[in-house]
Design an enzyme around this catalytic site. Structure first.
Site, PDB file in Angstrom:
ATOM      1  N   THR A 136      19.731 -45.749 162.565  1.00  0.00           N
ATOM      2  CA  THR A 136      20.356 -44.738 161.704  1.00  0.00           C
ATOM      3  C   THR A 136      20.012 -44.937 160.225  1.00  0.00           C
ATOM      4  O   THR A 136      20.192 -44.028 159.415  1.00  0.00           O
ATOM      5  CB  THR A 136      21.896 -44.800 161.826  1.00  0.00           C
TER       6      THR A 136
ATOM      7  N   ARG B  62      20.750 -52.798 157.084  1.00  0.00           N
ATOM      8  CA  ARG B  62      20.516 -51.424 157.550  1.00  0.00           C
ATOM      9  C   ARG B  62      20.404 -51.394 159.058  1.00  0.00           C
ATOM     10  O   ARG B  62      19.662 -52.183 159.642  1.00  0.00           O
ATOM     11  CB  ARG B  62      19.188 -50.904 156.988  1.00  0.00           C
TER      12      ARG B  62
ATOM     13  N   ASP C 218      12.699 -60.374 155.034  1.00  0.00           N
ATOM     14  CA  ASP C 218      11.843 -61.143 155.942  1.00  0.00           C
ATOM     15  C   ASP C 218      10.771 -61.908 155.176  1.00  0.00           C
ATOM     16  O   ASP C 218      10.461 -63.056 155.501  1.00  0.00           O
ATOM     17  CB  ASP C 218      11.187 -60.208 156.972  1.00  0.00           C
TER      18      ASP C 218
ATOM     19  N   ASP D 265       9.203 -55.651 154.380  1.00  0.00           N
ATOM     20  CA  ASP D 265      10.612 -56.030 154.477  1.00  0.00           C
ATOM     21  C   ASP D 265      10.874 -57.210 153.541  1.00  0.00           C
ATOM     22  O   ASP D 265      10.423 -58.336 153.798  1.00  0.00           O
ATOM     23  CB  ASP D 265      10.956 -56.393 155.924  1.00  0.00           C
TER      24      ASP D 265
HETATM   25  C1  PRP Z   1      16.920 -54.056 152.803  1.00  0.00           C
HETATM   26  C2  PRP Z   1      16.895 -54.222 151.302  1.00  0.00           C
HETATM   27  C3  PRP Z   1      18.045 -53.364 150.863  1.00  0.00           C
HETATM   28  C4  PRP Z   1      18.031 -52.231 151.865  1.00  0.00           C
HETATM   29  C5  PRP Z   1      17.415 -51.038 151.220  1.00  0.00           C
HETATM   30  O1  PRP Z   1      17.881 -54.871 153.364  1.00  0.00           O
HETATM   31  O2  PRP Z   1      16.991 -55.543 150.857  1.00  0.00           O
HETATM   32  O3  PRP Z   1      19.301 -54.031 150.885  1.00  0.00           O
HETATM   33  O4  PRP Z   1      17.226 -52.685 152.959  1.00  0.00           O
HETATM   34  O5  PRP Z   1      17.448 -49.961 152.067  1.00  0.00           O
HETATM   35  P1  PRP Z   1      18.355 -48.663 151.790  1.00  0.00           P
HETATM   36  O6  PRP Z   1      18.140 -48.301 150.350  1.00  0.00           O
HETATM   37  O7  PRP Z   1      17.773 -47.659 152.727  1.00  0.00           O
HETATM   38  O8  PRP Z   1      19.764 -49.001 152.092  1.00  0.00           O
HETATM   39  P2  PRP Z   1      18.032 -55.027 154.957  1.00  0.00           P
HETATM   40  O9  PRP Z   1      18.941 -53.988 155.488  1.00  0.00           O
HETATM   41  O10 PRP Z   1      16.677 -55.126 155.560  1.00  0.00           O
HETATM   42  O11 PRP Z   1      18.810 -56.406 155.087  1.00  0.00           O
HETATM   43  P3  PRP Z   1      18.281 -57.890 154.808  1.00  0.00           P
HETATM   44  O12 PRP Z   1      17.997 -58.005 153.322  1.00  0.00           O
HETATM   45  O13 PRP Z   1      19.420 -58.730 155.243  1.00  0.00           O
HETATM   46  O14 PRP Z   1      17.037 -58.113 155.624  1.00  0.00           O
HETATM   47  N1  URA Z   2      14.103 -52.524 153.013  1.00  0.00           N
HETATM   48  C1  URA Z   2      12.997 -53.289 152.788  1.00  0.00           C
HETATM   49  O1  URA Z   2      13.087 -54.529 152.773  1.00  0.00           O
HETATM   50  N2  URA Z   2      11.828 -52.667 152.568  1.00  0.00           N
HETATM   51  C2  URA Z   2      11.699 -51.344 152.562  1.00  0.00           C
HETATM   52  O2  URA Z   2      10.589 -50.827 152.351  1.00  0.00           O
HETATM   53  C3  URA Z   2      12.847 -50.564 152.808  1.00  0.00           C
HETATM   54  C4  URA Z   2      14.030 -51.177 153.024  1.00  0.00           C
END
Ligand code: PRP
Ligand code: URA
Length: 217
Positions: free
Chosen positions: A116, A112, A211, A208
């Site tokens: 945005t 994400r 993370d 997160d």
């Molecule tokens: C997080 C999570 C989802 C997304 C959810 O990933 O694991 O994939 O956000 O958010 P959304 O429903 O608003 O799209 P992130 O973008 O943090 O990537 P990562 O898992 O690589 O840290």
């Molecule tokens: N992605 C995450 O990992 N946690 C949230 O709460 C939303 C998006």
């Protein structure tokens, strides 16, 4: 009954088994270590996947027990595909594979944009000849729904028709978006949380997921 169907969202299944709910509370806690987070996520996935796979097609096969032969129920059709959304979805693959060891594993890379909140695409690999396979998308978090929506859209563009989404925690905003755009895609979750905050994080949520799973913060 341990699975709740919510009237407003007819394709959403909230699995409320006590073991699952207890493990989810442990997962959410800020004090939970990286090691425990990973183990709990696997255990939660197994409990969610048990429900999410309940419609897999069956046939019978003549087998022999030590006493006699009979037509025993077995899974039919092509092997399903587990599709984790990178990165956090990776933490759900082992749980799904422990239930369906012969499943194929695809990958989709999305992150994400912090401002945005729109998903940014970077990787997509699924098995050849996937059209008639059942896809199980997995991602612990369904927040705005952007990442899941992008994933479903890509699968449908490939001609894939049977898709199930498995997430651990979902926000009403994301569920609304997915159920509206794809009413044919069932969503299994352990919790429908209250709302998103201004930064697009699920409240109360678990922070997160990527993370916490990989120790990158
Ligand atoms: C997080 C999570 C989802 C997304 C959810 O990933 O694991 O994939 O956000 O958010 P959304 O429903 O608003 O799209 P992130 O973008 O943090 O990537 P990562 O898992 O690589 O840290
Ligand atoms: N992605 C995450 O990992 N946690 C949230 O709460 C939303 C998006």
């Amino acid at each position: 009954m341990t699975t709740k169907v919510i009237k407003k969202f007819p394709t959403l299944f909230q699995v409320r088994h006590p073991l699952l709910q207890h493990k989810l509370s442990l997962l959410r806690q800020v004090t939970t270590s990286k090691k425990d987070f990973k183990e709990l996520l696997t255990e939660i996935t197994i409990l969610l996947a048990y429900e999410a796979t309940k419609e897999l097609p069956m046939t019978t096969q003549l087998i022999r027990t030590p006493l006699e032969s009979f037509d025993a129920p077995v899974l039919s059709g092509k092997k399903p595909v587990i599709l984790p959304i990178l990165r956090a979805g990776l933490g759900m693959v082992d749980g799904l594979l422990s239930l369906i060891p012969s499943a194929r594993v695809g990958h989709i890379g999305l992150y994400r944009d912090e401002k945005t909140l729109e998903p940014q695409f970077y990787y997509f690999k699924i098995p050849k000849h996937s059209k008639n396979r059942h896809f199980f998308i997995c991602d612990p978090m369904l927040a705005t729904g952007g990442s899941s929506l992008e994933t479903i859209n890509r699968l449908k563009a490939e001609g894939i028709k049977k898709i199930t989404l498995i997430c651990v925690v979902a926000a009403p905003e994301g569920i609304k978006r997915i159920t509206k755009a794809h009413p044919d895609v069932p969503i299994y979750t352990a919790s429908l949380d209250r709302q998103l905050n201004k930064q697009g994080y699920i409240m109360p949520g678990l922070g997160d997921a990527g993370d916490r799973l990989f120790g990158t913060k």
